[in-house]
Scaffold this motif. Sequence first.
Motif, mmCIF file in Angstrom:
data_model
loop_
_atom_site.group_PDB
_atom_site.id
_atom_site.type_symbol
_atom_site.label_atom_id
_atom_site.label_comp_id
_atom_site.label_asym_id
_atom_site.label_seq_id
_atom_site.Cartn_x
_atom_site.Cartn_y
_atom_site.Cartn_z
ATOM 1 N N ARG A 104 -17.307 -43.442 50.824
ATOM 2 C CA ARG A 104 -16.389 -43.142 49.719
ATOM 3 C C ARG A 104 -15.772 -41.778 49.940
ATOM 4 N NH1 ARG A 104 -20.925 -45.128 47.395
ATOM 5 N NH2 ARG A 104 -20.719 -46.994 46.128
ATOM 6 N N LEU A 105 -14.506 -41.658 49.554
ATOM 7 C CA LEU A 105 -13.901 -40.338 49.518
ATOM 8 C C LEU A 105 -13.026 -40.223 48.297
ATOM 9 C CD1 LEU A 105 -10.657 -40.321 50.440
ATOM 10 C CD2 LEU A 105 -11.655 -40.670 52.659
ATOM 11 N N SER A 106 -12.938 -39.003 47.793
ATOM 12 C CA SER A 106 -12.069 -38.753 46.646
ATOM 13 C C SER A 106 -10.871 -37.958 47.129
ATOM 14 C CB SER A 106 -12.821 -38.024 45.534
ATOM 15 O OG SER A 106 -13.345 -36.802 45.994
ATOM 16 N N VAL A 107 -9.725 -38.297 46.575
ATOM 17 C CA VAL A 107 -8.472 -37.694 46.998
ATOM 18 C C VAL A 107 -7.657 -37.344 45.761
ATOM 19 C CG1 VAL A 107 -7.350 -39.943 47.294
ATOM 20 C CG2 VAL A 107 -6.468 -37.990 48.511
ATOM 21 N N SER A 108 -7.022 -36.173 45.790
ATOM 22 C CA SER A 108 -6.121 -35.822 44.697
ATOM 23 C C SER A 108 -4.807 -36.559 44.934
ATOM 24 C CB SER A 108 -5.905 -34.312 44.631
ATOM 25 O OG SER A 108 -5.375 -33.830 45.842
ATOM 26 N N THR A 109 -4.249 -37.153 43.884
ATOM 27 C CA THR A 109 -3.062 -37.986 44.038
ATOM 28 C C THR A 109 -1.865 -37.379 43.305
ATOM 29 O OG1 THR A 109 -3.469 -39.361 42.087
ATOM 30 C CG2 THR A 109 -4.519 -40.050 44.155
ATOM 31 N N SER A 110 -0.699 -37.860 43.679
ATOM 32 C CA SER A 110 0.547 -37.490 43.010
ATOM 33 C C SER A 110 1.199 -38.755 42.476
ATOM 34 C CB SER A 110 1.506 -36.815 43.990
ATOM 35 O OG SER A 110 0.979 -35.598 44.451
ATOM 36 N N TYR A 147 -1.777 -44.367 48.160
ATOM 37 C CA TYR A 147 -2.764 -43.822 49.089
ATOM 38 C C TYR A 147 -3.532 -44.976 49.721
ATOM 39 C CZ TYR A 147 -1.414 -39.586 46.819
ATOM 40 O OH TYR A 147 -0.652 -38.543 46.346
ATOM 41 N N VAL A 148 -3.570 -44.981 51.053
ATOM 42 C CA VAL A 148 -4.192 -46.070 51.797
ATOM 43 C C VAL A 148 -5.313 -45.502 52.672
ATOM 44 C CG1 VAL A 148 -3.817 -47.985 53.401
ATOM 45 C CG2 VAL A 148 -1.960 -47.260 51.876
ATOM 46 N N LEU A 149 -6.548 -45.976 52.464
ATOM 47 C CA LEU A 149 -7.670 -45.624 53.327
ATOM 48 C C LEU A 149 -7.628 -46.557 54.524
ATOM 49 C CD1 LEU A 149 -10.312 -44.044 53.872
ATOM 50 C CD2 LEU A 149 -11.502 -45.853 52.604
ATOM 51 N N GLU A 150 -7.620 -45.987 55.730
ATOM 52 C CA GLU A 150 -7.576 -46.779 56.961
ATOM 53 C C GLU A 150 -8.728 -46.361 57.871
ATOM 54 O OE1 GLU A 150 -2.825 -47.556 57.394
ATOM 55 O OE2 GLU A 150 -3.614 -45.728 58.294
ATOM 56 N N CYS A 151 -9.126 -47.276 58.764
ATOM 57 C CA CYS A 151 -10.227 -46.969 59.678
ATOM 58 C C CYS A 151 -9.970 -47.516 61.067
ATOM 59 C CB CYS A 151 -11.542 -47.515 59.147
ATOM 60 S SG CYS A 151 -11.727 -49.297 59.347
ATOM 61 N N LYS A 152 -10.731 -46.983 62.003
ATOM 62 C CA LYS A 152 -10.845 -47.473 63.378
ATOM 63 C C LYS A 152 -12.315 -47.342 63.755
ATOM 64 C CE LYS A 152 -6.528 -46.074 65.635
ATOM 65 N NZ LYS A 152 -6.017 -45.358 66.819
ATOM 66 N N LYS A 208 -8.636 -39.915 42.717
ATOM 67 C CA LYS A 208 -8.981 -41.326 42.921
ATOM 68 C C LYS A 208 -10.037 -41.436 44.008
ATOM 69 C CE LYS A 208 -5.760 -43.079 40.250
ATOM 70 N NZ LYS A 208 -5.925 -44.083 39.251
ATOM 71 N N ILE A 209 -10.821 -42.509 43.941
ATOM 72 C CA ILE A 209 -11.837 -42.776 44.954
ATOM 73 C C ILE A 209 -11.396 -43.957 45.791
ATOM 74 C CG2 ILE A 209 -14.217 -43.505 45.350
ATOM 75 C CD1 ILE A 209 -14.954 -41.959 42.804
ATOM 76 N N LEU A 210 -11.448 -43.785 47.103
ATOM 77 C CA LEU A 210 -11.186 -44.854 48.070
ATOM 78 C C LEU A 210 -12.509 -45.160 48.754
ATOM 79 C CD1 LEU A 210 -7.955 -43.276 49.490
ATOM 80 C CD2 LEU A 210 -8.030 -45.457 48.318
ATOM 81 N N ALA A 211 -12.794 -46.443 48.997
ATOM 82 C CA ALA A 211 -14.111 -46.797 49.531
ATOM 83 C C ALA A 211 -14.025 -47.863 50.609
ATOM 84 C CB ALA A 211 -15.004 -47.297 48.403
ATOM 85 N N ASP A 212 -14.998 -47.791 51.522
ATOM 86 C CA ASP A 212 -15.235 -48.820 52.530
ATOM 87 C C ASP A 212 -16.626 -49.373 52.237
ATOM 88 O OD1 ASP A 212 -15.771 -50.375 54.740
ATOM 89 O OD2 ASP A 212 -15.593 -48.747 56.197
ATOM 90 N N PRO A 213 -16.715 -50.529 51.558
ATOM 91 C CA PRO A 213 -18.024 -51.057 51.163
ATOM 92 C C PRO A 213 -18.856 -51.600 52.315
ATOM 93 C CG PRO A 213 -16.295 -52.580 50.546
ATOM 94 C CD PRO A 213 -15.613 -51.355 51.084
ATOM 95 N N SER A 214 -18.268 -51.748 53.485
ATOM 96 C CA SER A 214 -19.028 -52.275 54.624
ATOM 97 C C SER A 214 -19.030 -51.289 55.785
ATOM 98 C CB SER A 214 -18.446 -53.618 55.065
ATOM 99 O OG SER A 214 -17.083 -53.462 55.436
ATOM 100 N N ALA A 215 -19.223 -50.022 55.478
ATOM 101 C CA ALA A 215 -19.268 -48.992 56.525
ATOM 102 C C ALA A 215 -20.467 -49.243 57.442
ATOM 103 C CB ALA A 215 -19.366 -47.616 55.884
ATOM 104 N N PRO A 216 -20.228 -49.274 58.741
ATOM 105 C CA PRO A 216 -21.333 -49.526 59.668
ATOM 106 C C PRO A 216 -22.253 -48.310 59.781
ATOM 107 C CG PRO A 216 -19.358 -48.997 60.887
ATOM 108 C CD PRO A 216 -18.963 -49.062 59.438
ATOM 109 N N THR A 217 -23.436 -48.552 60.303
ATOM 110 C CA THR A 217 -24.351 -47.429 60.516
ATOM 111 C C THR A 217 -23.939 -46.621 61.740
ATOM 112 O OG1 THR A 217 -25.835 -48.876 61.759
ATOM 113 C CG2 THR A 217 -26.317 -48.546 59.421
ATOM 114 N N SER A 218 -23.174 -47.237 62.633
ATOM 115 C CA SER A 218 -22.642 -46.495 63.773
ATOM 116 C C SER A 218 -21.376 -45.767 63.332
ATOM 117 C CB SER A 218 -22.335 -47.458 64.928
ATOM 118 O OG SER A 218 -21.386 -48.409 64.512
ATOM 119 N N GLN A 219 -20.690 -45.159 64.257
ATOM 120 C CA GLN A 219 -19.516 -44.351 63.891
ATOM 121 C C GLN A 219 -18.309 -45.187 63.492
ATOM 122 O OE1 GLN A 219 -18.596 -42.015 67.328
ATOM 123 N NE2 GLN A 219 -17.409 -43.611 68.300
#
Length: 70
Positions: free
Chosen positions: A14-20, A25-30, A51-62
Amino acid sequence: ASILQFARDDGTFRLSVSTSRGQTYVLECKNSLSESAWKPLATVPGDGAVKILADPSAPTSQRFYRVRVE
């Protein structure tokens, strides 16, 4: 966008971000920086609040994250 806080708990990143207002706002991953495309995970509309953006299936690896503003 200013990232205010981030954490990984119980398999969720999870991360929180200040918005305008009027921005999106789009949370993206690789899983690897050598991957060509970022994968969108969550999208929230900005309204001036934190606002809070979340990745509910974050792996234990990087995994690498970024927030894109539209």
